[in-house]
Enzyme design. Structure first.
Site, PDB file in Angstrom:
ATOM      1  CE  LYS A 135     -49.430 -28.124  67.383  1.00  0.00           C
ATOM      2  NZ  LYS A 135     -50.796 -27.573  67.491  1.00  0.00           N
ATOM      3  CD  GLU A 177     -58.716 -34.574  67.035  1.00  0.00           C
ATOM      4  OE1 GLU A 177     -58.775 -33.681  66.168  1.00  0.00           O
ATOM      5  OE2 GLU A 177     -58.362 -34.353  68.219  1.00  0.00           O
ATOM      6  CE  LYS A 216     -51.193 -33.264  62.963  1.00  0.00           C
ATOM      7  NZ  LYS A 216     -51.465 -33.704  64.320  1.00  0.00           N
ATOM      8  CD  GLU A 226     -50.556 -24.143  66.098  1.00  0.00           C
ATOM      9  OE1 GLU A 226     -50.524 -25.380  66.096  1.00  0.00           O
ATOM     10  OE2 GLU A 226     -51.153 -23.471  66.941  1.00  0.00           O
ATOM     11  CG  HIS A 238     -58.790 -29.107  69.129  1.00  0.00           C
ATOM     12  ND1 HIS A 238     -59.476 -29.519  68.011  1.00  0.00           N
ATOM     13  CD2 HIS A 238     -57.962 -30.141  69.451  1.00  0.00           C
ATOM     14  CE1 HIS A 238     -59.071 -30.732  67.670  1.00  0.00           C
ATOM     15  NE2 HIS A 238     -58.157 -31.138  68.530  1.00  0.00           N
ATOM     16  CG  HIS A 253     -58.365 -34.757  73.228  1.00  0.00           C
ATOM     17  ND1 HIS A 253     -58.093 -33.445  73.526  1.00  0.00           N
ATOM     18  CD2 HIS A 253     -58.161 -34.892  71.897  1.00  0.00           C
ATOM     19  CE1 HIS A 253     -57.721 -32.819  72.430  1.00  0.00           C
ATOM     20  NE2 HIS A 253     -57.752 -33.673  71.417  1.00  0.00           N
TER      21      HIS A 253
END
Ligand code: NAD
Ligand code: GLY
Length: 351
Positions: A135, A177, A216, A226, A238, A253
């Protein structure tokens, strides 16, 4: 060091994970026409490393931080790539945290419709999450990651060597994360619970990074762009995290993801997605990293920004990825009224 393969339809990607991974850069980049993107903090700390390991390649040094993850930085990279006369067979190396990785990856995917990309993540968050899976993005007009592509790097080189210079606050962002991944994978959750006192121990971080990357990679292989909905699971916490990040801008973040997961664990309970005991278990892990929940002014206005989330399908609807049971998640779609009301009530109760 572990080698983790990520095979998608678009391009195979290889992730090298663990101590010694950076030594492989020599071989990976041998004979390549290299261009490096980094930020000013990382450049200050790793100027010598860059000179020694990237063969005197041109380096584009960007201002650091999320507020520079924008079109100006993107075009700075593209201009410098043009000045350096990169060709289609050139290789862009993104050397830095998730901001550099997302923008470098985007520039690599756009320049001449795509050149080779290698990610060398230097933050824990980037090693466990953002550098893997392809991404890429910039923020635009107050909306996070709204302009971007899916573009797999050929290699991702995750070496704990770089974590030694990382402030503890940034380690906490990466742990956010990691805990998110634990909420999606029961084995990772067990390991986190058994090692809750070792969260800042580098040997533990090295081991859990490889676990998170492997998890992942498995998700991305099944749903690279996605489309089926599976990859959405990586977005747990998120929706709220991004909305608060955009509105308040004070923290990073990863911290907003932790806060988002905490608030959303209560939403999961309130709407019967998750049992109280399991929500408490997750909150106990979050509490190991997030010691205090800040007091948020105008939280209803901030939560309203969740309406821009890319997961939403209908108007006035907010999509949330919530923990359901160990290793299971569920998507909940709420009206904006229900969502904002819930966030306001929950945050008010925590302050
Ligand atoms: P960041 O890139 O802003 O890095 C955090 C800070 O650490 C910066 O000030 C940076 O200069 C500094 N830094 C980087 N490496 C360092 C080192 N080794 N030593 C000392 N300082 C160092 O932030 P981040 O947390 O790495 O990444 C957050 C970004 O990642 C967000 O923009 C988020 O949207 C994105 N993200 C993307 C994905 C994805 O799948 N692409 C997933 C998660 C997050
Ligand atoms: N970090 C979310 C994803 O890679 O899909």
């Amino acid at each position: 060091m572990q080698t983790i393969a990520l095979n998608t339809k678009s391009r195979p990607s290889t992730v090298l994970c663990g101590a010694g991974a950076a030594k492989q850069l020599d071989t990976i980049l041998d004979g390549k026409d290299v261009f490096v993107v980094t930020d000013e903090n990382v450049y200050g700390l790793y100027k010598d490393f860059i000179a020694e390991n990237f063969g005197g390649a041109p380096v584009c040094v960007l201002p650091a931080g999320e507020r520079h993850k924008n079109r100006h930085s993107l075009f700075t990279i593209l201009d410098k790539m043009l000045q350096a006369r990169l060709r289609r067979n050139s290789t862009l190396v993104a050397f830095g945290g998730g901001v550099v990785g997302d923008m470098g990856g985007l520039a690599a995917s756009l320049y001449m419709r795509g050149i080779h990309a290698v990610q060398v993540p230097t933050t824990l968050l980037a090693q466990v999450d953002s550098s893997v899976g392809g991404k890429t993005a910039i923020d635009h007009r107050g909306v996070k990651n709204v302009i971007g592509t899916f573009y797999q790097p050929e290699y991702v080189v995750c070496d704990p060597l770089f974590l030694r210079t990382l402030p503890q606050r940034e380690l906490k962002c990466g742990l956010g994360e990691i805990i998110k991944t634990g909420a999606l994978d029961a084995k990772i959750l067990d390991k986190l619970e058994r090692n809750a006192e070792r969260f800042f121990d580098f040997s533990f971080l090295e081991e859990i990074t490889a676990d998170c990357v492997r998890f992942k990679a498995g998700v991305v292989e099944k749903d690279e762009c996605e489309r089926s909905g599976l990859r959405k699971c990586l977005n747990m916490g998120h929706t709220t995290g991004h909305a608060l990040e955009l509105f308040y801008k004070r923290r990073s973040h990863g911290e907003y993801v932790l806060i988002g997961m905490l608030l959303e664990s209560y939403i999961a309970e309130k709407f019967d997605i998750c049992a109280h005991d399991y929500a408490e278990e997750l909150r106990a892990l979050i509490g190991k990293v997030l010691k205090r929940v800040p007091r948020f002014e105008n939280i209803a206005e901030a939560a309203g920004l969740a309406l821009y989330d890319k997961k939403n399908q209908g108007e006035n609807e907010v999509s949330l990825i919530l923990p359901a049971k160990r290793g299971e998640f569920a998507e909940l779609r709420l009206t904006d009224e229900d969502y904002i009301g819930s966030v306001e009530e929950i945050a008010g109760g925590l302050a």
